[in-house]
Design a protein around this motif. Structure first.
Motif, PDB file in Angstrom:
ATOM      1  N   VAL A 132      36.638  25.869 -14.695  1.00  0.00           N
ATOM      2  CA  VAL A 132      37.158  26.292 -16.080  1.00  0.00           C
ATOM      3  C   VAL A 132      37.528  27.592 -16.255  1.00  0.00           C
ATOM      4  N   THR A 133      38.469  28.261 -16.605  1.00  0.00           N
ATOM      5  CA  THR A 133      38.776  29.593 -16.524  1.00  0.00           C
ATOM      6  C   THR A 133      39.148  30.076 -17.959  1.00  0.00           C
ATOM      7  N   GLN A 134      38.566  31.199 -18.568  1.00  0.00           N
ATOM      8  CA  GLN A 134      38.623  31.650 -19.754  1.00  0.00           C
ATOM      9  C   GLN A 134      39.371  33.182 -19.376  1.00  0.00           C
ATOM     10  N   SER A 135      40.483  33.312 -19.476  1.00  0.00           N
ATOM     11  CA  SER A 135      40.772  34.623 -19.015  1.00  0.00           C
ATOM     12  C   SER A 135      40.660  35.895 -19.949  1.00  0.00           C
ATOM     13  N   GLN A 136      40.248  35.838 -21.144  1.00  0.00           N
ATOM     14  CA  GLN A 136      39.965  36.650 -22.096  1.00  0.00           C
ATOM     15  C   GLN A 136      38.522  36.974 -22.281  1.00  0.00           C
ATOM     16  N   PRO A 137      37.966  37.773 -21.867  1.00  0.00           N
ATOM     17  CA  PRO A 137      36.714  38.188 -21.817  1.00  0.00           C
ATOM     18  C   PRO A 137      36.310  38.670 -23.326  1.00  0.00           C
ATOM     19  N   GLU A 138      37.032  39.406 -23.833  1.00  0.00           N
ATOM     20  CA  GLU A 138      36.682  39.753 -25.401  1.00  0.00           C
ATOM     21  C   GLU A 138      38.172  39.703 -25.977  1.00  0.00           C
ATOM     22  N   MET A 139      38.050  39.304 -27.484  1.00  0.00           N
ATOM     23  CA  MET A 139      39.057  39.484 -28.344  1.00  0.00           C
ATOM     24  C   MET A 139      38.599  39.996 -29.777  1.00  0.00           C
ATOM     25  N   SER A 140      39.590  40.652 -30.397  1.00  0.00           N
ATOM     26  CA  SER A 140      39.255  41.171 -31.602  1.00  0.00           C
ATOM     27  C   SER A 140      40.443  41.272 -32.632  1.00  0.00           C
ATOM     28  N   VAL A 141      40.276  40.540 -33.696  1.00  0.00           N
ATOM     29  CA  VAL A 141      41.262  40.511 -34.700  1.00  0.00           C
ATOM     30  C   VAL A 141      40.512  40.593 -36.198  1.00  0.00           C
ATOM     31  N   GLN A 142      41.642  40.744 -37.268  1.00  0.00           N
ATOM     32  CA  GLN A 142      41.255  41.128 -38.474  1.00  0.00           C
ATOM     33  C   GLN A 142      40.994  39.885 -39.123  1.00  0.00           C
ATOM     34  N   GLU A 143      40.203  40.032 -40.397  1.00  0.00           N
ATOM     35  CA  GLU A 143      40.024  38.884 -41.165  1.00  0.00           C
ATOM     36  C   GLU A 143      41.093  38.351 -41.755  1.00  0.00           C
ATOM     37  N   ALA A 144      41.392  37.071 -41.744  1.00  0.00           N
ATOM     38  CA  ALA A 144      42.306  36.416 -42.282  1.00  0.00           C
ATOM     39  C   ALA A 144      43.609  35.874 -41.208  1.00  0.00           C
ATOM     40  N   LEU A 176      28.514  19.004 -18.101  1.00  0.00           N
ATOM     41  CA  LEU A 176      29.759  19.904 -18.561  1.00  0.00           C
ATOM     42  C   LEU A 176      29.909  20.811 -17.584  1.00  0.00           C
ATOM     43  N   VAL A 177      31.236  21.351 -17.438  1.00  0.00           N
ATOM     44  CA  VAL A 177      31.385  22.434 -16.867  1.00  0.00           C
ATOM     45  C   VAL A 177      31.989  23.417 -17.819  1.00  0.00           C
ATOM     46  N   PHE A 178      31.470  24.711 -17.677  1.00  0.00           N
ATOM     47  CA  PHE A 178      31.766  25.857 -18.788  1.00  0.00           C
ATOM     48  C   PHE A 178      32.528  26.796 -18.367  1.00  0.00           C
ATOM     49  N   GLY A 179      33.534  27.511 -19.114  1.00  0.00           N
ATOM     50  CA  GLY A 179      34.288  28.583 -18.710  1.00  0.00           C
ATOM     51  C   GLY A 179      33.265  29.824 -18.978  1.00  0.00           C
ATOM     52  N   GLN A 180      33.760  30.953 -18.786  1.00  0.00           N
ATOM     53  CA  GLN A 180      32.957  32.051 -18.697  1.00  0.00           C
ATOM     54  C   GLN A 180      32.498  32.653 -20.104  1.00  0.00           C
ATOM     55  N   GLY A 181      33.513  32.157 -21.215  1.00  0.00           N
ATOM     56  CA  GLY A 181      33.097  32.491 -22.462  1.00  0.00           C
ATOM     57  C   GLY A 181      34.184  33.730 -22.839  1.00  0.00           C
ATOM     58  N   THR A 182      34.624  33.627 -24.164  1.00  0.00           N
ATOM     59  CA  THR A 182      35.381  34.869 -24.619  1.00  0.00           C
ATOM     60  C   THR A 182      34.583  35.172 -26.065  1.00  0.00           C
ATOM     61  N   ARG A 183      34.337  36.610 -25.945  1.00  0.00           N
ATOM     62  CA  ARG A 183      33.643  37.036 -26.978  1.00  0.00           C
ATOM     63  C   ARG A 183      34.574  37.494 -28.132  1.00  0.00           C
ATOM     64  N   LEU A 184      34.555  36.801 -29.345  1.00  0.00           N
ATOM     65  CA  LEU A 184      35.525  36.938 -30.305  1.00  0.00           C
ATOM     66  C   LEU A 184      34.728  37.828 -31.594  1.00  0.00           C
ATOM     67  N   THR A 185      35.653  38.758 -32.006  1.00  0.00           N
ATOM     68  CA  THR A 185      35.025  39.528 -33.086  1.00  0.00           C
ATOM     69  C   THR A 185      36.073  39.632 -34.156  1.00  0.00           C
ATOM     70  N   ILE A 186      35.654  39.108 -35.372  1.00  0.00           N
ATOM     71  CA  ILE A 186      36.419  39.152 -36.448  1.00  0.00           C
ATOM     72  C   ILE A 186      36.117  40.266 -37.411  1.00  0.00           C
TER      73      ILE A 186
END
Lengths: 114, 112
Positions: free
Chosen positions: A4-16, A102-112
Protein backbone atom coordinates in the motif's frame (compact mmCIF):
# COMPACT_ATOMS: atom_id res chain seq x y z
CA UNK A 1 3.77 -9.08 -2.14
CA UNK A 2 0.87 -6.86 -1.29
CA UNK A 3 1.80 -3.24 -0.76
CA UNK A 4 0.00 0.00 0.00
CA UNK A 5 1.47 3.34 -1.03
CA UNK A 6 0.53 6.78 0.21
CA UNK A 7 2.49 9.26 -1.84
CA UNK A 8 1.76 12.36 0.25
CA UNK A 9 3.76 12.36 3.49
CA UNK A 10 2.18 15.64 4.61
CA UNK A 11 -0.72 17.85 3.63
CA UNK A 12 -2.07 21.08 5.02
CA UNK A 13 -5.34 22.88 4.27
CA UNK A 14 -7.48 25.63 5.74
CA UNK A 15 -10.48 24.87 7.84
CA UNK A 16 -13.67 24.27 5.79
CA UNK A 17 -11.70 23.34 2.67
CA UNK A 18 -11.92 19.99 0.95
CA UNK A 19 -8.86 17.75 0.90
CA UNK A 20 -8.11 14.49 -0.88
CA UNK A 21 -5.59 11.94 0.36
CA UNK A 22 -4.18 9.47 -2.14
CA UNK A 23 -3.63 5.75 -1.78
CA UNK A 24 -2.64 3.07 -4.25
CA UNK A 25 -2.20 -0.61 -3.61
CA UNK A 26 -0.82 -3.64 -5.34
CA UNK A 27 -2.46 -7.05 -5.22
CA UNK A 28 -3.38 -9.97 -7.42
CA UNK A 29 -6.43 -10.73 -5.27
CA UNK A 30 -9.91 -10.03 -6.57
CA UNK A 31 -11.77 -9.93 -3.27
CA UNK A 32 -10.44 -7.63 -0.60
CA UNK A 33 -11.26 -4.73 1.67
CA UNK A 34 -9.82 -1.26 1.97
CA UNK A 35 -9.84 1.08 4.93
CA UNK A 36 -8.85 4.52 6.02
CA UNK A 37 -7.77 4.86 9.63
CA UNK A 38 -7.20 8.12 11.47
CA UNK A 39 -4.59 8.50 14.19
CA UNK A 40 -4.91 11.79 16.08
CA UNK A 41 -2.25 12.97 18.52
CA UNK A 42 -3.94 10.83 21.18
CA UNK A 43 -2.44 7.85 19.31
CA UNK A 44 -5.73 5.97 19.09
CA UNK A 45 -6.34 4.26 15.73
CA UNK A 46 -9.86 5.13 14.58
CA UNK A 47 -11.60 3.57 11.61
CA UNK A 48 -12.85 6.31 9.28
CA UNK A 49 -14.31 4.39 6.37
CA UNK A 50 -14.23 0.99 4.68
CA UNK A 51 -14.80 -0.24 1.15
CA UNK A 52 -15.46 -3.74 -0.13
CA UNK A 53 -13.77 -4.39 -3.46
CA UNK A 54 -16.83 -6.14 -4.88
CA UNK A 55 -18.94 -3.01 -4.39
CA UNK A 56 -18.78 -0.50 -7.19
CA UNK A 57 -20.45 2.22 -5.17
CA UNK A 58 -18.03 4.44 -3.30
CA UNK A 59 -18.41 4.42 0.47
CA UNK A 60 -19.38 7.59 2.32
CA UNK A 61 -19.49 8.46 6.01
CA UNK A 62 -20.77 11.97 6.64
CA UNK A 63 -17.97 14.33 5.50
CA UNK A 64 -15.73 11.44 4.46
CA UNK A 65 -15.98 9.71 1.11
CA UNK A 66 -13.75 7.56 -1.04
CA UNK A 67 -12.99 7.33 -4.71
CA UNK A 68 -12.39 3.64 -5.33
CA UNK A 69 -10.95 2.79 -8.73
CA UNK A 70 -10.45 -0.98 -8.76
CA UNK A 71 -8.80 -1.23 -12.16
CA UNK A 72 -6.32 1.49 -11.26
CA UNK A 73 -5.93 0.06 -7.72
CA UNK A 74 -6.55 3.46 -6.27
CA UNK A 75 -8.43 4.35 -3.10
CA UNK A 76 -8.43 8.04 -2.23
CA UNK A 77 -10.12 9.68 0.74
CA UNK A 78 -11.95 12.99 0.41
CA UNK A 79 -12.67 15.06 3.48
CA UNK A 80 -15.23 17.78 2.91
CA UNK A 81 -15.69 20.87 5.07
CA UNK A 82 -12.53 20.00 6.99
CA UNK A 83 -12.47 20.69 10.70
CA UNK A 84 -9.65 21.31 13.17
CA UNK A 85 -10.40 17.93 14.72
CA UNK A 86 -9.50 16.24 11.42
CA UNK A 87 -5.84 17.01 12.10
CA UNK A 88 -4.21 13.59 12.35
CA UNK A 89 -2.17 10.91 10.60
CA UNK A 90 -4.26 9.06 8.07
CA UNK A 91 -3.45 5.49 7.09
CA UNK A 92 -4.74 3.58 4.13
CA UNK A 93 -4.97 -0.17 4.77
CA UNK A 94 -5.76 -3.28 2.77
CA UNK A 95 -6.72 -6.84 3.60
CA UNK A 96 -7.55 -9.68 1.20
CA UNK A 97 -10.69 -11.60 1.98
CA UNK A 98 -9.93 -14.39 4.43
CA UNK A 99 -6.51 -13.02 5.31
CA UNK A 100 -5.37 -12.41 8.85
CA UNK A 101 -3.47 -9.17 8.61
CA UNK A 102 -3.93 -5.58 7.53
CA UNK A 103 -1.25 -4.05 5.33
CA UNK A 104 -0.82 -0.34 5.97
CA UNK A 105 0.49 2.52 3.88
CA UNK A 106 3.14 4.87 5.23
CA UNK A 107 0.60 7.42 6.38
CA UNK A 108 -0.20 11.03 5.49
CA UNK A 109 0.08 13.70 8.15
CA UNK A 110 -2.87 16.06 7.63
CA UNK A 111 -2.99 19.45 9.31
CA UNK A 112 -6.12 21.59 9.27
CA UNK A 113 -5.27 25.25 9.86
CA UNK A 114 -7.70 27.72 11.43
CA UNK B 1 -16.61 0.31 27.99
CA UNK B 2 -13.24 0.04 26.27
CA UNK B 3 -13.43 -2.52 23.48
CA UNK B 4 -9.70 -3.28 23.22
CA UNK B 5 -7.62 -2.28 26.20
CA UNK B 6 -3.92 -2.64 26.68
CA UNK B 7 -1.74 -1.91 29.66
CA UNK B 8 0.41 -0.09 30.36
CA UNK B 9 0.02 2.96 28.14
CA UNK B 10 3.61 3.99 28.73
CA UNK B 11 6.61 1.86 29.60
CA UNK B 12 10.13 3.12 30.17
CA UNK B 13 12.77 0.53 30.92
CA UNK B 14 16.47 -0.15 30.69
CA UNK B 15 18.23 -2.22 28.09
CA UNK B 16 18.38 -5.88 28.97
CA UNK B 17 15.21 -5.91 31.02
CA UNK B 18 12.20 -8.15 30.40
CA UNK B 19 8.76 -6.56 30.13
CA UNK B 20 5.17 -7.51 29.29
CA UNK B 21 2.27 -5.70 27.68
CA UNK B 22 -1.23 -6.99 28.32
CA UNK B 23 -4.20 -6.82 25.99
CA UNK B 24 -7.83 -7.68 26.48
CA UNK B 25 -10.82 -7.35 24.18
CA UNK B 26 -14.47 -7.55 25.16
CA UNK B 27 -15.86 -7.67 21.62
CA UNK B 28 -16.11 -11.44 21.41
CA UNK B 29 -13.65 -11.46 18.51
CA UNK B 30 -11.77 -14.60 17.50
CA UNK B 31 -8.66 -12.94 16.11
CA UNK B 32 -6.16 -10.76 17.90
CA UNK B 33 -3.02 -9.04 16.69
CA UNK B 34 0.08 -7.20 17.74
CA UNK B 35 1.27 -4.36 15.51
CA UNK B 36 4.41 -2.29 15.91
CA UNK B 37 4.54 1.40 14.95
CA UNK B 38 8.06 2.69 14.53
CA UNK B 39 9.38 6.21 14.90
CA UNK B 40 8.37 7.02 11.31
CA UNK B 41 4.79 5.99 12.14
CA UNK B 42 4.96 2.91 9.94
CA UNK B 43 2.62 0.16 11.17
CA UNK B 44 3.58 -3.45 10.69
CA UNK B 45 2.02 -6.63 11.95
CA UNK B 46 4.02 -8.75 14.36
CA UNK B 47 1.68 -11.56 15.33
CA UNK B 48 -1.83 -12.77 14.65
CA UNK B 49 -3.73 -15.25 16.80
CA UNK B 50 -7.01 -16.95 15.98
CA UNK B 51 -8.81 -18.70 18.82
CA UNK B 52 -5.61 -18.81 20.86
CA UNK B 53 -3.56 -20.28 18.02
CA UNK B 54 -0.66 -18.48 16.36
CA UNK B 55 -1.49 -17.76 12.73
CA UNK B 56 1.08 -15.18 11.71
CA UNK B 57 4.59 -14.54 12.99
CA UNK B 58 6.17 -11.87 10.83
CA UNK B 59 9.86 -12.67 11.33
CA UNK B 60 9.86 -11.14 14.75
CA UNK B 61 12.93 -11.85 16.93
CA UNK B 62 12.57 -14.71 19.38
CA UNK B 63 12.87 -12.22 22.22
CA UNK B 64 9.22 -11.37 21.51
CA UNK B 65 6.84 -14.03 22.75
CA UNK B 66 3.08 -13.60 22.51
CA UNK B 67 0.80 -15.60 24.76
CA UNK B 68 -2.94 -16.06 24.43
CA UNK B 69 -4.45 -17.68 27.54
CA UNK B 70 -7.92 -17.36 26.02
CA UNK B 71 -9.36 -15.74 22.94
CA UNK B 72 -10.07 -12.49 24.79
CA UNK B 73 -6.46 -11.95 25.82
CA UNK B 74 -3.20 -11.62 23.93
CA UNK B 75 -0.15 -10.58 25.91
CA UNK B 76 3.27 -9.69 24.60
CA UNK B 77 6.40 -10.53 26.53
CA UNK B 78 9.73 -9.08 25.47
CA UNK B 79 13.03 -10.42 26.76
CA UNK B 80 16.38 -8.67 26.83
CA UNK B 81 15.04 -5.36 25.60
CA UNK B 82 17.14 -3.43 23.08
CA UNK B 83 17.19 0.23 22.14
CA UNK B 84 15.65 -0.65 18.77
CA UNK B 85 12.58 -2.07 20.47
CA UNK B 86 11.46 1.46 21.32
CA UNK B 87 8.18 1.95 19.50
CA UNK B 88 4.44 2.06 19.99
CA UNK B 89 2.88 -1.38 20.22
CA UNK B 90 -0.77 -1.80 19.30
CA UNK B 91 -3.04 -4.66 20.14
CA UNK B 92 -6.03 -5.16 17.87
CA UNK B 93 -8.85 -7.60 17.30
CA UNK B 94 -11.25 -8.54 14.55
CA UNK B 95 -14.26 -10.81 14.45
CA UNK B 96 -15.63 -13.39 12.06
CA UNK B 97 -17.50 -11.57 9.34
CA UNK B 98 -15.80 -8.27 10.10
CA UNK B 99 -12.63 -7.38 8.34
CA UNK B 100 -11.67 -4.17 10.08
CA UNK B 101 -9.43 -4.31 13.09
CA UNK B 102 -10.31 -2.56 16.33
CA UNK B 103 -7.25 -1.15 18.02
CA UNK B 104 -6.23 -0.59 21.59
CA UNK B 105 -4.82 2.76 22.61
CA UNK B 106 -1.23 1.63 22.13
CA UNK B 107 1.71 1.20 24.49
CA UNK B 108 4.65 3.52 24.03
CA UNK B 109 7.74 1.53 24.95
CA UNK B 110 10.95 3.46 25.51
CA UNK B 111 14.15 1.55 26.10
CA UNK B 112 16.98 3.59 27.62
Amino acid sequence: AQTVTQSQPEMSVQEAETVTLSCTYDTSENNYYLFWYKQPPSRQMILVIRQEAYKQQNATENRFSVNFQKAAKSFSLKISDSQLGDTAMYFCAFIPQGAQKLVFGQGTRLTINP
Amino acid sequence: DTAVSQTPKYLVTQMGNDKSIKCEQNLGHDTMYWYKQDSKKFLKIMFSYNNKELIINETVPNRFSPKSPDKAHLNLHINSLELGDSAVYFCASSGRGTTEAFFGQGTRLTVV
